[in-house]
Design an enzyme around this catalytic site. Structure first.
Site, short mmCIF file in Angstrom:
data_model
loop_
_atom_site.label_atom_id
_atom_site.label_comp_id
_atom_site.label_asym_id
_atom_site.label_seq_id
_atom_site.Cartn_x
_atom_site.Cartn_y
_atom_site.Cartn_z
N LEU A 143 0.82 -1.21 0.00
CA LEU A 143 0.00 0.00 0.00
C LEU A 143 0.85 1.27 0.00
CD1 LEU A 143 -2.75 -1.11 2.54
CD2 LEU A 143 -2.76 -1.29 0.04
N GLU B 172 0.29 5.88 -0.63
CA GLU B 172 -0.62 6.99 -0.38
C GLU B 172 -1.84 6.98 -1.33
OE1 GLU B 172 -0.48 8.74 2.31
OE2 GLU B 172 -2.22 9.92 1.63
N HIS C 61 -3.53 4.32 -2.35
CA HIS C 61 -4.52 3.44 -1.71
C HIS C 61 -5.12 4.12 -0.49
CE1 HIS C 61 -1.61 0.35 -3.47
NE2 HIS C 61 -2.75 0.00 -4.03
N GLN D 69 -5.31 -12.55 -12.66
CA GLN D 69 -5.14 -11.39 -13.51
C GLN D 69 -3.69 -11.17 -13.96
OE1 GLN D 69 -6.68 -8.75 -10.32
NE2 GLN D 69 -5.06 -7.33 -10.92
N LYS E 192 -6.25 5.95 -11.46
CA LYS E 192 -4.95 5.45 -11.94
C LYS E 192 -5.16 4.27 -12.88
CE LYS E 192 -0.53 4.20 -11.90
NZ LYS E 192 -0.46 2.80 -11.63
N GLN F 194 -9.70 -0.21 -15.92
CA GLN F 194 -10.31 -1.11 -14.94
C GLN F 194 -11.62 -0.51 -14.41
OE1 GLN F 194 -7.95 -3.31 -11.80
NE2 GLN F 194 -8.55 -1.54 -10.60
N VAL G 49 -3.27 9.74 -7.26
CA VAL G 49 -2.34 10.42 -6.35
C VAL G 49 -0.94 10.30 -6.94
CG1 VAL G 49 -1.40 10.46 -4.02
CG2 VAL G 49 -3.82 9.89 -4.39
N LEU H 91 1.70 7.34 -8.14
CA LEU H 91 2.11 6.33 -7.16
C LEU H 91 1.69 4.96 -7.66
CD1 LEU H 91 1.30 7.87 -3.66
CD2 LEU H 91 3.32 8.13 -5.10
P1 AMP Z 1 -3.85 -2.17 -6.78
O1 AMP Z 1 -3.38 -2.48 -5.40
O2 AMP Z 1 -2.77 -1.72 -7.71
O3 AMP Z 1 -4.73 -3.25 -7.35
O4 AMP Z 1 -4.79 -0.91 -6.64
C1 AMP Z 1 -5.90 -0.92 -5.78
C2 AMP Z 1 -6.74 0.32 -6.02
O5 AMP Z 1 -5.92 1.47 -5.75
C3 AMP Z 1 -7.22 0.44 -7.46
O6 AMP Z 1 -8.54 0.94 -7.46
C4 AMP Z 1 -6.25 1.44 -8.05
O7 AMP Z 1 -6.80 2.18 -9.13
C5 AMP Z 1 -6.00 2.34 -6.85
N1 AMP Z 1 -4.73 3.07 -7.02
C6 AMP Z 1 -3.50 2.55 -7.29
N2 AMP Z 1 -2.59 3.52 -7.41
C7 AMP Z 1 -3.26 4.69 -7.23
C8 AMP Z 1 -2.88 6.07 -7.24
N3 AMP Z 1 -1.63 6.45 -7.49
N4 AMP Z 1 -3.84 7.00 -7.01
C9 AMP Z 1 -5.13 6.62 -6.77
N5 AMP Z 1 -5.55 5.35 -6.73
C10 AMP Z 1 -4.62 4.39 -6.96
#
Ligand code: AMP
Length: 306
Positions: free
Chosen positions: A33, A35, A37, A61, A149, A153, A176, A184
């Site tokens: 995780l 910022e 998330h 996936q 981001k 999806q 973010v 990020l």
């Molecule tokens: P992940 O752990 O990569 O599967 O991401 C989990 C959730 O966090 C997804 O909905 C992503 O779109 C979101 N997420 C990942 N990186 C960012 C970011 N930099 N800013 C905002 N949301 C993010």
């Protein structure tokens, strides 16, 4: 914060919360995780009472040559971050809890999942849809919070939720970024120092495209070319795709007369990064076509915050 590893205690805990009239908000993640998330978790807190975060690195996936095995995992650290951010339940199942057997069912939003990243990651979005639908059944949230981001999806899941009458509202939070513009990502940790130095130029290239659109450029091809030119200058970066697409159909529009998504993917060494921006034409150009596609948009559009 309660940490739950199995379906049965998750269901019974949330059943009790719902009976007490609490609204459940769900943030699915793969852990490692950051910022980005945590911003979604804080957003979730404003949308309901019980904030459920899942951490599950979903094998379905990842392609055979992708980074499933080396994807960063640190449950103890992640749990501490989530506790601080105000999550109430962390659901962190083992793979066998989610997939007691390889699933025979497939969930796919095929025309959307074949575009952009999907063209290079066959099966990826079917894997995402399967696990998210399954998690939605397990958690039964009022609201699902995801990040812009991963724009493709979010578009695909919005469509799945609408078409399958899932009683959950999708809220999409803004991307973010680091102060230098790099989005990020858990995968940024893989970047060498030199690549980390160059990586903010991806966002800069997207902004070149967005600035053109804002200045009245009406050609998706010319906008894309400007972005591609900027990306070719980024040392160490191998572009996979850069596209200018409609925010719901993910198809290239004929003219830029409504907000579009400019999205890219590519590699620094073996680390794959994605990023995107929404680009809006000047107000005047948009006015004439404001009603185009409005009806279809309403059906599948997540509540956007960007
Ligand atoms: P992940 O752990 O990569 O599967 O991401 C989990 C959730 O966090 C997804 O909905 C992503 O779109 C979101 N997420 C990942 N990186 C960012 C970011 N930099 N800013 C905002 N949301 C993010």
């Amino acid at each position: 914060m309660k940490i739950v590893r199995r379906e049965a205690p998750l269901r019974s805990h949330l059943r009790a919360a719902r009976r007490a009239g609490q609204r459940v908000v769900f943030v699915p993640t793969m852990g490692a995780l950051h910022e980005g998330h945590l911003a979604l978790v804080r957003r979730a807190r404003r949308l309901g009472d019980v904030i459920v975060v899942s951490i599950f690195v979903n094998p379905l996936q990842f392609g055979p040559s992708e980074d499933f095995a080396r994807y960063p995992r640190d449950l103890v650290h992640d749990a501490a971050l989530l506790r601080n951010a105000g999550a109430h339940v962390l659901f962190a199942p083992e793979v066998a809890e989610i997939y007691p057997e390889p699933p025979l069912t497939s969930v796919d939003v095929a025309p959307l999942s074949a575009r952009l990243c999907g063209a290079f990651r066959p099966g990826h979005f079917a894997g995402v849809c399967f696990v998210v639908l399954k998690l939605l059944h397990l958690v039964g949230p009022d609201v699902l919070v995801m990040g812009q981001k991963d724009a493709q999806q979010a578009v695909i899941l919005a469509r799945m939720i609408a078409e399958l009458n899932v009683p959950t509202r999708l809220v999409v939070g803004p991307t973010v970024r680091e102060p230098d513009g790099l989005a990020l990502s858990s995968r940024n940790a893989y970047l060498s120092a030199a690549d980390r130095g160059a990586a903010p130029r991806l966002y800069a290239a997207l902004r070149v495209g967005a600035a053109r659109v804002a200045a009245g450029e009406t050609s998706p091809a010319r906008t894309r070319q400007a972005v591609v030119r900027a990306l070719r200058e980024v040392p160490g970066f191998t572009l996979q795709y850069a596209e200018v697409v409609d925010r719901l159909t993910l198809q290239t529009p004929r003219r830029l007369d409504a907000p579009v998504l400019i999205a890219l993917a590519g590699f620094f060494d073996s680390t794959r990064l994605i990023d995107n921006v929404v680009a809006s034409p000047p107000r005047a150009a948009r006015a004439g076509s404001a009603s185009a596609g409005r009806r279809t948009r309403a059906a599948a559009s997540p509540r956007r915050t960007v």
